[in-house]
Motif scaffolding. Structure first.
Motif, PDB file in Angstrom:
ATOM      1  N   LEU A  68       0.816  -1.217   0.000  1.00 45.39           N
ATOM      2  CA  LEU A  68       0.000   0.000   0.000  1.00 45.39           C
ATOM      3  C   LEU A  68       0.849   1.267   0.000  1.00 45.39           C
ATOM      4  O   LEU A  68       0.547   2.224  -0.708  1.00 45.39           O
ATOM      5  CB  LEU A  68      -0.927   0.012   1.225  1.00 45.39           C
ATOM      6  CG  LEU A  68      -2.294  -0.666   1.094  1.00 45.39           C
ATOM      7  CD1 LEU A  68      -3.017  -0.602   2.431  1.00 45.39           C
ATOM      8  CD2 LEU A  68      -3.132  -0.020   0.003  1.00 45.39           C
ATOM      9  N   VAL A  69       1.910   1.263   0.789  1.00 47.19           N
ATOM     10  CA  VAL A  69       2.738   2.473   0.914  1.00 47.19           C
ATOM     11  C   VAL A  69       3.403   2.820  -0.413  1.00 47.19           C
ATOM     12  O   VAL A  69       3.483   3.981  -0.798  1.00 47.19           O
ATOM     13  CB  VAL A  69       3.796   2.294   2.028  1.00 47.19           C
ATOM     14  CG1 VAL A  69       4.758   3.480   2.034  1.00 47.19           C
ATOM     15  CG2 VAL A  69       3.124   2.167   3.387  1.00 47.19           C
ATOM     16  N   GLY A  70       3.864   1.814  -1.119  1.00 49.49           N
ATOM     17  CA  GLY A  70       4.561   2.052  -2.385  1.00 49.49           C
ATOM     18  C   GLY A  70       3.668   1.987  -3.601  1.00 49.49           C
ATOM     19  O   GLY A  70       4.149   1.991  -4.735  1.00 49.49           O
ATOM     20  N   PHE A  71       2.342   1.904  -3.394  1.00 50.61           N
ATOM     21  CA  PHE A  71       1.370   1.811  -4.489  1.00 50.61           C
ATOM     22  C   PHE A  71       1.692   0.636  -5.416  1.00 50.61           C
ATOM     23  O   PHE A  71       1.449   0.671  -6.618  1.00 50.61           O
ATOM     24  CB  PHE A  71       1.317   3.122  -5.280  1.00 50.61           C
ATOM     25  CG  PHE A  71       0.077   3.273  -6.127  1.00 50.61           C
ATOM     26  CD1 PHE A  71      -1.175   3.398  -5.547  1.00 50.61           C
ATOM     27  CD2 PHE A  71       0.168   3.302  -7.513  1.00 50.61           C
ATOM     28  CE1 PHE A  71      -2.321   3.532  -6.334  1.00 50.61           C
ATOM     29  CE2 PHE A  71      -0.972   3.433  -8.297  1.00 50.61           C
ATOM     30  CZ  PHE A  71      -2.214   3.551  -7.715  1.00 50.61           C
ATOM     31  N   GLY A  72       2.268  -0.408  -4.841  1.00 47.22           N
ATOM     32  CA  GLY A  72       2.550  -1.606  -5.621  1.00 47.22           C
ATOM     33  C   GLY A  72       3.635  -1.458  -6.651  1.00 47.22           C
ATOM     34  O   GLY A  72       3.791  -2.322  -7.525  1.00 47.22           O
ATOM     35  N   ARG A  73       4.423  -0.407  -6.557  1.00 47.14           N
ATOM     36  CA  ARG A  73       5.445  -0.155  -7.577  1.00 47.14           C
ATOM     37  C   ARG A  73       6.861  -0.465  -7.096  1.00 47.14           C
ATOM     38  O   ARG A  73       7.841  -0.157  -7.771  1.00 47.14           O
ATOM     39  CB  ARG A  73       5.352   1.291  -8.061  1.00 47.14           C
ATOM     40  CG  ARG A  73       4.111   1.524  -8.921  1.00 47.14           C
ATOM     41  CD  ARG A  73       3.986   2.924  -9.442  1.00 47.14           C
ATOM     42  NE  ARG A  73       2.851   3.033 -10.379  1.00 47.14           N
ATOM     43  CZ  ARG A  73       2.226   4.158 -10.666  1.00 47.14           C
ATOM     44  NH1 ARG A  73       2.604   5.290 -10.091  1.00 47.14           N
ATOM     45  NH2 ARG A  73       1.211   4.164 -11.515  1.00 47.14           N
ATOM     46  N   ARG A  74       6.977  -1.117  -5.919  1.00 43.98           N
ATOM     47  CA  ARG A  74       8.293  -1.502  -5.412  1.00 43.98           C
ATOM     48  C   ARG A  74       8.522  -2.989  -5.673  1.00 43.98           C
ATOM     49  O   ARG A  74       7.654  -3.824  -5.419  1.00 43.98           O
ATOM     50  CB  ARG A  74       8.386  -1.210  -3.916  1.00 43.98           C
ATOM     51  CG  ARG A  74       8.276   0.282  -3.610  1.00 43.98           C
ATOM     52  CD  ARG A  74       8.486   0.582  -2.148  1.00 43.98           C
ATOM     53  NE  ARG A  74       7.405   0.067  -1.298  1.00 43.98           N
ATOM     54  CZ  ARG A  74       7.292   0.344  -0.006  1.00 43.98           C
ATOM     55  NH1 ARG A  74       8.178   1.118   0.582  1.00 43.98           N
ATOM     56  NH2 ARG A  74       6.292  -0.144   0.696  1.00 43.98           N
ATOM     57  N   ASN A  75       9.696  -3.324  -6.187  1.00 45.40           N
ATOM     58  CA  ASN A  75      10.021  -4.716  -6.480  1.00 45.40           C
ATOM     59  C   ASN A  75      10.092  -5.529  -5.195  1.00 45.40           C
ATOM     60  O   ASN A  75      10.611  -5.059  -4.179  1.00 45.40           O
ATOM     61  CB  ASN A  75      11.359  -4.808  -7.218  1.00 45.40           C
ATOM     62  CG  ASN A  75      11.287  -4.209  -8.600  1.00 45.40           C
ATOM     63  OD1 ASN A  75      10.255  -4.270  -9.254  1.00 45.40           O
ATOM     64  ND2 ASN A  75      12.380  -3.623  -9.060  1.00 45.40           N
ATOM     65  N   MET A  76       9.584  -6.753  -5.242  1.00 45.25           N
ATOM     66  CA  MET A  76       9.583  -7.616  -4.064  1.00 45.25           C
ATOM     67  C   MET A  76       9.936  -9.042  -4.475  1.00 45.25           C
ATOM     68  O   MET A  76       9.477  -9.530  -5.510  1.00 45.25           O
ATOM     69  CB  MET A  76       8.216  -7.601  -3.374  1.00 45.25           C
ATOM     70  CG  MET A  76       7.850  -6.269  -2.758  1.00 45.25           C
ATOM     71  SD  MET A  76       6.331  -6.359  -1.772  1.00 45.25           S
ATOM     72  CE  MET A  76       6.334  -4.713  -1.034  1.00 45.25           C
ATOM     73  N   ASP A  77      10.742  -9.680  -3.651  1.00 45.67           N
ATOM     74  CA  ASP A  77      11.111 -11.074  -3.876  1.00 45.67           C
ATOM     75  C   ASP A  77      10.262 -11.934  -2.946  1.00 45.67           C
ATOM     76  O   ASP A  77      10.700 -12.328  -1.876  1.00 45.67           O
ATOM     77  CB  ASP A  77      12.607 -11.268  -3.606  1.00 45.67           C
ATOM     78  CG  ASP A  77      13.077 -12.672  -3.937  1.00 45.67           C
ATOM     79  OD1 ASP A  77      12.349 -13.386  -4.653  1.00 45.67           O
ATOM     80  OD2 ASP A  77      14.169 -13.063  -3.466  1.00 45.67           O
ATOM     81  N   VAL A  78       9.040 -12.204  -3.374  1.00 45.36           N
ATOM     82  CA  VAL A  78       8.064 -12.911  -2.538  1.00 45.36           C
ATOM     83  C   VAL A  78       8.211 -14.418  -2.741  1.00 45.36           C
ATOM     84  O   VAL A  78       8.347 -14.896  -3.871  1.00 45.36           O
ATOM     85  CB  VAL A  78       6.632 -12.469  -2.904  1.00 45.36           C
ATOM     86  CG1 VAL A  78       5.616 -13.135  -1.994  1.00 45.36           C
ATOM     87  CG2 VAL A  78       6.505 -10.949  -2.830  1.00 45.36           C
ATOM     88  N   GLU A  79       8.182 -15.177  -1.638  1.00 46.38           N
ATOM     89  CA  GLU A  79       8.266 -16.623  -1.742  1.00 46.38           C
ATOM     90  C   GLU A  79       7.070 -17.163  -2.516  1.00 46.38           C
ATOM     91  O   GLU A  79       5.973 -16.611  -2.469  1.00 46.38           O
ATOM     92  CB  GLU A  79       8.309 -17.249  -0.349  1.00 46.38           C
ATOM     93  CG  GLU A  79       9.611 -16.974   0.400  1.00 46.38           C
ATOM     94  CD  GLU A  79       9.681 -17.746   1.711  1.00 46.38           C
ATOM     95  OE1 GLU A  79       8.759 -18.561   1.967  1.00 46.38           O
ATOM     96  OE2 GLU A  79      10.642 -17.537   2.456  1.00 46.38           O
ATOM     97  N   SER A  80       7.281 -18.271  -3.211  1.00 46.20           N
ATOM     98  CA  SER A  80       6.255 -18.815  -4.097  1.00 46.20           C
ATOM     99  C   SER A  80       4.934 -19.089  -3.389  1.00 46.20           C
ATOM    100  O   SER A  80       3.856 -18.721  -3.885  1.00 46.20           O
ATOM    101  CB  SER A  80       6.761 -20.097  -4.754  1.00 46.20           C
ATOM    102  OG  SER A  80       7.797 -19.799  -5.667  1.00 46.20           O
ATOM    103  N   ALA A  81       4.991 -19.729  -2.226  1.00 48.19           N
ATOM    104  CA  ALA A  81       3.754 -20.064  -1.519  1.00 48.19           C
ATOM    105  C   ALA A  81       2.975 -18.804  -1.154  1.00 48.19           C
ATOM    106  O   ALA A  81       1.735 -18.770  -1.253  1.00 48.19           O
ATOM    107  CB  ALA A  81       4.069 -20.873  -0.265  1.00 48.19           C
ATOM    108  N   ASP A  82       3.698 -17.763  -0.736  1.00 48.78           N
ATOM    109  CA  ASP A  82       3.038 -16.512  -0.371  1.00 48.78           C
ATOM    110  C   ASP A  82       2.461 -15.809  -1.594  1.00 48.78           C
ATOM    111  O   ASP A  82       1.335 -15.288  -1.548  1.00 48.78           O
ATOM    112  CB  ASP A  82       4.032 -15.578   0.332  1.00 48.78           C
ATOM    113  CG  ASP A  82       4.423 -16.065   1.713  1.00 48.78           C
ATOM    114  OD1 ASP A  82       3.592 -16.737   2.351  1.00 48.78           O
ATOM    115  OD2 ASP A  82       5.560 -15.785   2.144  1.00 48.78           O
TER     116      ASP A  82
END
Length: 254
Positions: A68-82
């Motif tokens: 929410l803070v970055g309006f979804g424009r920040r890159n993230m390395d999210v684990e597959s299950a998540d």
């Protein structure tokens, strides 16, 4: 000839207003509706869905990273299950609200950093594809024109639609110019309309260096949060229709 016009909507959050959904819904044929992870609150999302239903606009889930803070424009390395669970959760939430609004979710268009990441990152791309298949394999995936994601999705059995951007500049190799670079976002409605007419009729856009680049796309996005977005969408639609190009959602053309 026909082409889809889409816009990112439902992004207002509480007292913070983002774009003019009602006006955009009178111009576009598909609405990418926020699901609460990068923007949007339930009441506002429901209102947008009801307005889309009234205007016969196709609904897509605009899924995103939890940012929410970055309006979804920040890159993230999210684990597959998540990542898989997050995508399922967002689509499920929008499906529930859409049912209450008397409409249905027909497609998925990832937002922001997630959209750009899965265009080329195979691991995260396959996580998103798997999530869509798990909740509803009939949903169409909207992806960046020319990206490997289109092939990965089709190989997995999903229908995938290639998308171009009306208000974004392109590099000579057909990728989007980074928002960090000058000239990445276009603001001249007449210029944007002429570019989209050329795209619809010739499959070509003018790159930032003046060269011509081939872009094959079934859908064109006009960002709802850009300054002058409504006027831009109005001009794009008017010029396309005046030139014999029908505005029609890709889900209606299936």
């Amino acid at each position: 000839m026909n082409i889809d016009l889409n816009s990112d909507l439902g992004e207002s959050l509480g007292a913070w207003r983002m774009g003019d959904d009602a006006a955009m819904l009178s111009l576009v044929s598909s609405a990418n509706v926020a699901c609460g992870f990068h923007a949007g609150d339930p009441a506002g999302i429901l209102r947008t869905l009801r307005q889309a239903k009234e205007r016969g606009v196709a609904i897509g889930a605009h899924v995103a990273y939890r940012d929410l803070v970055g309006f979804g424009r920040r890159n993230m390395d999210v684990e597959s299950a998540d990542l898989r669970a997050d995508v399922i959760y967002q689509i499920g939430a929008l499906k529930g609200l859409a049912t209450a609004a008397g409409t249905t979710v027909r497609y998925v268009k990832p937002h922001g950093a997630l959209y750009n990441t899965i265009a080329h990152d195979e691991r995260q791309a396959r996580d998103v594809i798997a999530a869509i298949r798990e909740i509803d394999a009939s949903l169409v995936l909207v992806a960046l024109a020319g990206s490997p994601l289109l092939g990965w999705a089709r190989d997995a059995g999903l229908r995938a639609v290639a998308e171009a951007f009306a208000d974004r500049a392109y590099t000579p190799n057909g990728t989007l110019v980074s928002r960090r670079e000058p000239g990445a976002v276009l603001h001249d409605a007449e210029e944007v309309a002429a570019r989209m007419l050329r795209l619809a009729s010739e499959g070509v856009v003018t790159a930032i260096d003046g060269s011509s680049v081939r872009i094959e796309a079934e859908s064109v996005c006009v960002h709802g949060d850009s300054p002058g977005a409504v006027e831009m969408a109005r001009r794009v639609r008017a010029l396309l229709e005046q030139s014999g190009v029908a505005i029609r959602s890709f889900v209606d053309a299936a």
